[in-house]
Design a protein around this motif. Structure first.
Motif, PDB file in Angstrom:
ATOM      1  N   LYS A 122     -13.803  -6.197  10.597  1.00  0.00           N
ATOM      2  CA  LYS A 122     -13.211  -6.059  11.847  1.00  0.00           C
ATOM      3  C   LYS A 122     -11.982  -4.975  12.118  1.00  0.00           C
ATOM      4  O   LYS A 122     -11.795  -4.306  12.808  1.00  0.00           O
ATOM      5  CB  LYS A 122     -12.326  -7.560  12.208  1.00  0.00           C
ATOM      6  N   SER A 123     -11.255  -5.068  10.920  1.00  0.00           N
ATOM      7  CA  SER A 123     -10.196  -3.956  10.711  1.00  0.00           C
ATOM      8  C   SER A 123     -10.533  -2.597  10.656  1.00  0.00           C
ATOM      9  O   SER A 123      -9.974  -1.610  10.979  1.00  0.00           O
ATOM     10  CB  SER A 123      -9.372  -4.182   9.472  1.00  0.00           C
ATOM     11  N   GLN A 124     -11.687  -2.379  10.350  1.00  0.00           N
ATOM     12  CA  GLN A 124     -12.282  -1.041  10.087  1.00  0.00           C
ATOM     13  C   GLN A 124     -13.064  -0.480  11.439  1.00  0.00           C
ATOM     14  O   GLN A 124     -13.388   0.591  11.658  1.00  0.00           O
ATOM     15  CB  GLN A 124     -13.421  -0.919   8.932  1.00  0.00           C
ATOM     16  N   ALA A 125     -12.973  -1.592  12.227  1.00  0.00           N
ATOM     17  CA  ALA A 125     -13.815  -1.000  13.493  1.00  0.00           C
ATOM     18  C   ALA A 125     -15.121  -0.408  13.471  1.00  0.00           C
ATOM     19  O   ALA A 125     -15.452   0.260  14.293  1.00  0.00           O
ATOM     20  CB  ALA A 125     -12.734  -0.225  14.346  1.00  0.00           C
ATOM     21  N   SER A 126     -15.759  -1.098  12.527  1.00  0.00           N
ATOM     22  CA  SER A 126     -17.237  -0.403  12.028  1.00  0.00           C
ATOM     23  C   SER A 126     -18.101  -0.507  13.525  1.00  0.00           C
ATOM     24  O   SER A 126     -17.900  -1.593  14.274  1.00  0.00           O
ATOM     25  CB  SER A 126     -17.799  -1.137  11.155  1.00  0.00           C
ATOM     26  N   GLN A 127     -19.062   0.328  13.755  1.00  0.00           N
ATOM     27  CA  GLN A 127     -19.877   0.281  14.651  1.00  0.00           C
ATOM     28  C   GLN A 127     -20.922  -0.864  14.610  1.00  0.00           C
ATOM     29  O   GLN A 127     -21.538  -1.315  15.481  1.00  0.00           O
ATOM     30  CB  GLN A 127     -20.414   1.352  15.100  1.00  0.00           C
ATOM     31  N   HIS A 128     -21.118  -1.201  13.198  1.00  0.00           N
ATOM     32  CA  HIS A 128     -22.085  -2.236  13.046  1.00  0.00           C
ATOM     33  C   HIS A 128     -21.496  -3.658  12.910  1.00  0.00           C
ATOM     34  O   HIS A 128     -22.144  -4.553  13.055  1.00  0.00           O
ATOM     35  CB  HIS A 128     -22.603  -1.945  11.499  1.00  0.00           C
ATOM     36  N   HIS A 129     -20.111  -3.655  12.695  1.00  0.00           N
ATOM     37  CA  HIS A 129     -19.387  -5.027  13.052  1.00  0.00           C
ATOM     38  C   HIS A 129     -19.823  -5.974  11.974  1.00  0.00           C
ATOM     39  O   HIS A 129     -19.742  -7.355  12.214  1.00  0.00           O
ATOM     40  CB  HIS A 129     -19.541  -5.618  14.308  1.00  0.00           C
ATOM     41  N   TYR A 130     -20.050  -5.491  10.768  1.00  0.00           N
ATOM     42  CA  TYR A 130     -20.332  -6.403   9.769  1.00  0.00           C
ATOM     43  C   TYR A 130     -20.086  -5.685   8.044  1.00  0.00           C
ATOM     44  O   TYR A 130     -20.026  -4.562   8.355  1.00  0.00           O
ATOM     45  CB  TYR A 130     -21.869  -7.084   9.725  1.00  0.00           C
ATOM     46  N   ALA A 131     -19.775  -6.359   7.168  1.00  0.00           N
ATOM     47  CA  ALA A 131     -19.650  -5.872   5.847  1.00  0.00           C
ATOM     48  C   ALA A 131     -19.925  -6.702   4.818  1.00  0.00           C
ATOM     49  O   ALA A 131     -19.746  -7.971   5.043  1.00  0.00           O
ATOM     50  CB  ALA A 131     -18.132  -5.577   5.703  1.00  0.00           C
ATOM     51  N   ILE A 132     -20.495  -6.160   3.656  1.00  0.00           N
ATOM     52  CA  ILE A 132     -20.799  -7.107   2.462  1.00  0.00           C
ATOM     53  C   ILE A 132     -19.586  -7.005   1.621  1.00  0.00           C
ATOM     54  O   ILE A 132     -19.217  -5.808   1.272  1.00  0.00           O
ATOM     55  CB  ILE A 132     -22.051  -6.473   1.854  1.00  0.00           C
ATOM     56  N   PHE A 133     -19.332  -8.068   1.191  1.00  0.00           N
ATOM     57  CA  PHE A 133     -17.993  -8.094   0.482  1.00  0.00           C
ATOM     58  C   PHE A 133     -18.059  -7.215  -1.016  1.00  0.00           C
ATOM     59  O   PHE A 133     -19.170  -7.264  -1.628  1.00  0.00           O
ATOM     60  CB  PHE A 133     -17.891  -9.743  -0.093  1.00  0.00           C
ATOM     61  N   ASP A 134     -16.718  -6.636  -0.971  1.00  0.00           N
ATOM     62  CA  ASP A 134     -16.748  -5.681  -2.369  1.00  0.00           C
ATOM     63  C   ASP A 134     -15.119  -6.089  -2.724  1.00  0.00           C
ATOM     64  O   ASP A 134     -14.369  -6.380  -1.727  1.00  0.00           O
ATOM     65  CB  ASP A 134     -16.768  -4.325  -1.912  1.00  0.00           C
ATOM     66  N   PRO A 135     -14.836  -6.476  -3.904  1.00  0.00           N
ATOM     67  CA  PRO A 135     -13.568  -6.812  -4.551  1.00  0.00           C
ATOM     68  C   PRO A 135     -12.656  -5.841  -3.988  1.00  0.00           C
ATOM     69  O   PRO A 135     -11.126  -6.315  -3.533  1.00  0.00           O
ATOM     70  CB  PRO A 135     -13.608  -6.909  -5.921  1.00  0.00           C
ATOM     71  N   GLN A 136     -12.842  -4.533  -3.646  1.00  0.00           N
ATOM     72  CA  GLN A 136     -11.636  -3.663  -3.157  1.00  0.00           C
ATOM     73  C   GLN A 136     -11.278  -4.014  -1.792  1.00  0.00           C
ATOM     74  O   GLN A 136     -10.278  -3.585  -1.445  1.00  0.00           O
ATOM     75  CB  GLN A 136     -12.393  -2.381  -3.049  1.00  0.00           C
ATOM     76  N   MET A 137     -11.908  -4.774  -1.057  1.00  0.00           N
ATOM     77  CA  MET A 137     -11.822  -5.204   0.124  1.00  0.00           C
ATOM     78  C   MET A 137     -10.579  -6.250   0.181  1.00  0.00           C
ATOM     79  O   MET A 137      -9.504  -6.013   1.093  1.00  0.00           O
ATOM     80  CB  MET A 137     -12.898  -6.130   0.963  1.00  0.00           C
ATOM     81  N   GLN A 138     -10.440  -6.871  -0.847  1.00  0.00           N
ATOM     82  CA  GLN A 138      -9.031  -7.867  -0.752  1.00  0.00           C
ATOM     83  C   GLN A 138      -7.777  -6.863  -0.846  1.00  0.00           C
ATOM     84  O   GLN A 138      -6.828  -7.324  -0.051  1.00  0.00           O
ATOM     85  CB  GLN A 138      -9.109  -8.648  -2.361  1.00  0.00           C
ATOM     86  N   ILE A 139      -7.939  -5.769  -1.285  1.00  0.00           N
ATOM     87  CA  ILE A 139      -6.536  -4.909  -1.462  1.00  0.00           C
ATOM     88  C   ILE A 139      -6.383  -4.459  -0.090  1.00  0.00           C
ATOM     89  O   ILE A 139      -5.243  -4.422   0.488  1.00  0.00           O
ATOM     90  CB  ILE A 139      -6.611  -3.853  -2.415  1.00  0.00           C
ATOM     91  N   THR A 140      -7.317  -3.971   0.582  1.00  0.00           N
ATOM     92  CA  THR A 140      -7.298  -3.328   1.990  1.00  0.00           C
ATOM     93  C   THR A 140      -6.773  -4.636   3.042  1.00  0.00           C
ATOM     94  O   THR A 140      -5.780  -4.508   3.892  1.00  0.00           O
ATOM     95  CB  THR A 140      -8.633  -2.878   2.357  1.00  0.00           C
ATOM     96  N   LEU A 141      -7.396  -5.932   2.680  1.00  0.00           N
ATOM     97  CA  LEU A 141      -7.061  -6.783   3.606  1.00  0.00           C
ATOM     98  C   LEU A 141      -5.471  -7.484   3.344  1.00  0.00           C
ATOM     99  O   LEU A 141      -4.817  -7.802   4.344  1.00  0.00           O
ATOM    100  CB  LEU A 141      -7.898  -8.171   3.485  1.00  0.00           C
ATOM    101  N   SER A 142      -5.232  -7.393   2.037  1.00  0.00           N
ATOM    102  CA  SER A 142      -3.833  -7.951   1.792  1.00  0.00           C
ATOM    103  C   SER A 142      -2.926  -6.958   2.550  1.00  0.00           C
ATOM    104  O   SER A 142      -1.667  -7.531   3.123  1.00  0.00           O
ATOM    105  CB  SER A 142      -3.550  -7.627   0.135  1.00  0.00           C
ATOM    106  N   GLN A 143      -3.075  -5.487   2.692  1.00  0.00           N
ATOM    107  CA  GLN A 143      -2.341  -4.536   3.156  1.00  0.00           C
ATOM    108  C   GLN A 143      -2.193  -4.862   4.779  1.00  0.00           C
ATOM    109  O   GLN A 143      -1.468  -4.948   5.527  1.00  0.00           O
ATOM    110  CB  GLN A 143      -2.704  -3.109   2.884  1.00  0.00           C
ATOM    111  N   ARG A 144      -3.270  -5.225   5.293  1.00  0.00           N
ATOM    112  CA  ARG A 144      -3.531  -5.584   6.629  1.00  0.00           C
ATOM    113  C   ARG A 144      -2.950  -6.830   7.152  1.00  0.00           C
ATOM    114  O   ARG A 144      -2.159  -6.900   8.161  1.00  0.00           O
ATOM    115  CB  ARG A 144      -5.098  -5.780   6.945  1.00  0.00           C
ATOM    116  N   LEU A 145      -2.982  -7.870   6.166  1.00  0.00           N
ATOM    117  CA  LEU A 145      -2.119  -9.161   6.595  1.00  0.00           C
ATOM    118  C   LEU A 145      -0.760  -8.793   6.356  1.00  0.00           C
ATOM    119  O   LEU A 145       0.162  -9.362   7.413  1.00  0.00           O
ATOM    120  CB  LEU A 145      -2.478 -10.343   5.374  1.00  0.00           C
TER     121      LEU A 145
END
Length: 578
Positions: A296-319
């Motif tokens: 959702k935060s990346q506004a990807s045209q596909h609107h889906y993502a497969i989990f990667d641990p690096q995402m937690q850092i990005t999400l933490s910043q977003r929150l």
């Protein structure tokens, strides 16, 4: 409905007792007040109790062959703990009474039987038994309801978060492969704001009913929250298969309810595979949630993502940003700048677009492209949008009082789809016009083409009401959506704004130029103004003038400016007058 007869099991080896009871209670048997079953000893009585579950009272002698009454009394609670036994014996001495009571007898009567006394005892005993059974049934029902509430969503009937966590934990224990999909229904909250809870739940029901038709063996669908579902697909642990399933889900969801509500083509899905080898179900659900928010935060045209641990850092910043944004909205830590809109023929200011700015104390200026989508997802756009409208109206009044506001000017304010569907929007704008003593013609509201096309019936009524108050209306970023030209003709619009992506490329890209020409032709045919965004050079102005475009805005004229500067902007010296 009449109460069922009191059912009494008489256990006595004297056959004469059976004949005596049937004679003395014949009237009560005929009227179905009493129903008697007979057994000759304790062993036979136990077999009867196993076969008949609705017996209310056991009436038993003490001395009997094969199994005596005391042994029977001890065995009864193991078969039916709510059943009560009354002893009827010729041996009514204290020793026998105490022995019977110690083994669970409810009452003790002596032979010869006083049938009036027996009748009272039977009624009293049966009433107690039935009351205890009813209480036990109510308790069982309460436990069942609690278990249901603990594992099912009461609105949709779907399993809830507890249920899917149990399924995930079971798959972990069995070392079975699986994929977990976390589904966020992006516009369900908008429907709730616009049409109310009941309509949103009805729409959700349509979504669930449709999805269930496409579930495969091994799929487990659950509702996690108002606008969040989870799908556990057992047997899938391959990224390519997971992506194919995700695309299928999005395709099935894309057009549900579009004719009546909004459609949810932008649902976001987070995916997590069991190959992560977590040991707790909660970790998989959290990872899928993280992947969904990342998509959702990346506004990807596909609107889906497969989990990667690096995402937690990005999400933490977003929150963190989301939390700071909520505080900023509450404390109004924003300001408005105003970008002039110029007449391309005369070189005069036509109006202004109000653009919000957030100057973060630590991060500096944060682009609206970063924080506006967050406000729309969290619902903060409603209070923030009202703040923008109020400050824009206050600025018009202030300019008027300062004598620097021209009668033909207006301030243009962008509104999101959530704001336009807010039932309190029109009353709120009316209150602002009265509060600041300004005309509705001083205000222009902009809405994107995509929102307009997805909410035609609802917005048409609102747009007509706004026009009745002289408020101007504009379609922003025109050309980037898929408008119905026939429908545009019936809308009470004033302006089409040509998206900057076409304006900035029209001198180098023939396709962009053709699009600009087409939009201008459409605007003239519908008797609408056209404003070109993203004007950056005098060459852009000349080209737009040659195409008979009336108005433009962009960095060539001025960047968004503070209100005390915006009204004093002069036409650039190299402006190509016609």
């Amino acid at each position: 409905m009449p109460a069922p007869p009191i059912t009494i099991l008489v256990v006595d080896d004297e056959t004469e007792l059976k004949r005596l009871i049937e004679r003395r209670f014949s009237d009560r048997i005929q009227t179905r007040e009493f129903q008697f079953i007979f057994a000759l000893n304790g062993r036979s009585a136990l077999e009867t109790l196993k076969s008949f579950k609705d017996i209310d009272v056991v009436l038993t002698d003490l001395n009997m062959p094969d199994m005596d009454g005391l042994t029977l009394l001890k065995a009864i609670p193991k078969i039916n703990p709510t059943l009560k036994a009354v002893v009827v014996s010729a041996y009514g001495d204290m020793t026998n009474i105490r022995a019977a009571m110690n083994r669970g007898a409810f009452d003790f009567l002596t032979k010869p039987i006083d049938f009036w006394d027996l009748t009272q005892v039977l009624h009293k005993t049966a009433a107690l038994v039935r009351r205890e059974r009813e209480q036990k049934q109510q308790l069982a029902k309460a436990i069942s309801n609690w278990q249901y509430l603990a594992h099912y969503d009461t609105t949709t009937g779907l399993p809830n978060q507890n249920a899917i966590l149990a399924q995930i934990q079971d798959a972990i224990a069995k070392n079975s492969p699986f994929t977990l999909f976390f589904i966020h229904l992006g516009r369900l909250r908008t429907i709730e704001y616009s049409f109310g809870d009941d309509m949103a739940e009805q729409f959700l029901g349509q979504i669930i009913e449709h999805l269930q038709k496409y579930l495969e063996p091994g799929d487990f669908l659950a509702r996690l929250w108002k606008d969040e579902l989870a799908l556990l697909s057992k047997g899938i642990n391959d990224p390519n298969a997971a992506q194919r399933k995700t695309q299928k889900l999005q395709t099935e969801l894309q057009y549900i309810g579009r004719d009546r509500y909004l459609g949810i083509a932008n649902c976001d899905i987070g995916i997590v595979l069991s190959e992560l080898n977590y040991r707790r179900a909660q970790d998989y659900l959290r990872a899928a949630d993280t992947a969904m928010y990342y998509a959702k935060s990346q506004a990807s045209q596909h609107h889906y993502a497969i989990f990667d641990p690096q995402m937690q850092i990005t999400l933490s910043q977003r929150l963190q940003l989301e939390s700071e944004l909520e505080e900023a909205v509450q404390n109004q830590h924003f300001h408005l700048n105003y970008q002039p809109i110029f007449c391309l023929n005369k070189g005069e200011i036509k109006g202004f677009e109000a653009l919000i700015r957030w100057h973060h104390p630590l991060r500096g200026i944060i682009s609206p492209d970063r924080f506006i989508p967050i406000t729309e997802e969290t619902g903060l756009i409603v209070p923030l949008g009202r703040w923008i409208l109020q400050n824009a109206c206050a600025q018009i009044q202030q300019w008027q009082q300062q004598g620097c506001y021209q009668p033909h000017w207006y301030i243009s304010v962008n509104l999101s789809g959530i704001q336009f569907l807010d039932p309190e929007l029109l009353p709120y704008i009316n209150s602002l016009l009265r509060q600041y003593q300004i005309s509705g013609s001083c205000l222009k509201l902009e809405i994107t083409e995509s929102v307009l096309m997805e909410n035609t019936a609802t917005l048409t009524r609102l747009l007509q009401s706004l026009k009745e108050h002289q408020i101007k209306l504009s379609i922003d970023d025109f050309g980037t959506g898929y408008s119905s030209l026939a429908y545009l003709q019936s809308l009470p619009l004033d302006t089409l704004k040509i998206d900057r992506s076409f304006t900035q490329k029209m001198s180098q890209n023939a396709k962009s130029l053709d699009i600009v020409k087409t939009i201008l032709l459409l605007a003239r045919s519908l008797n609408l103004e056209a404003i070109a965004e993203g004007v950056e050079t005098p060459e852009d102005v000349k080209l737009l003038q040659s195409l008979d475009c009336e108005f433009g805005q962009g960095y060539y004229f001025a960047r968004p400016l503070p209100p005390d500067v915006a009204t004093t902007v002069a036409i650039p010296q190299d402006f190509p007058y016609r």
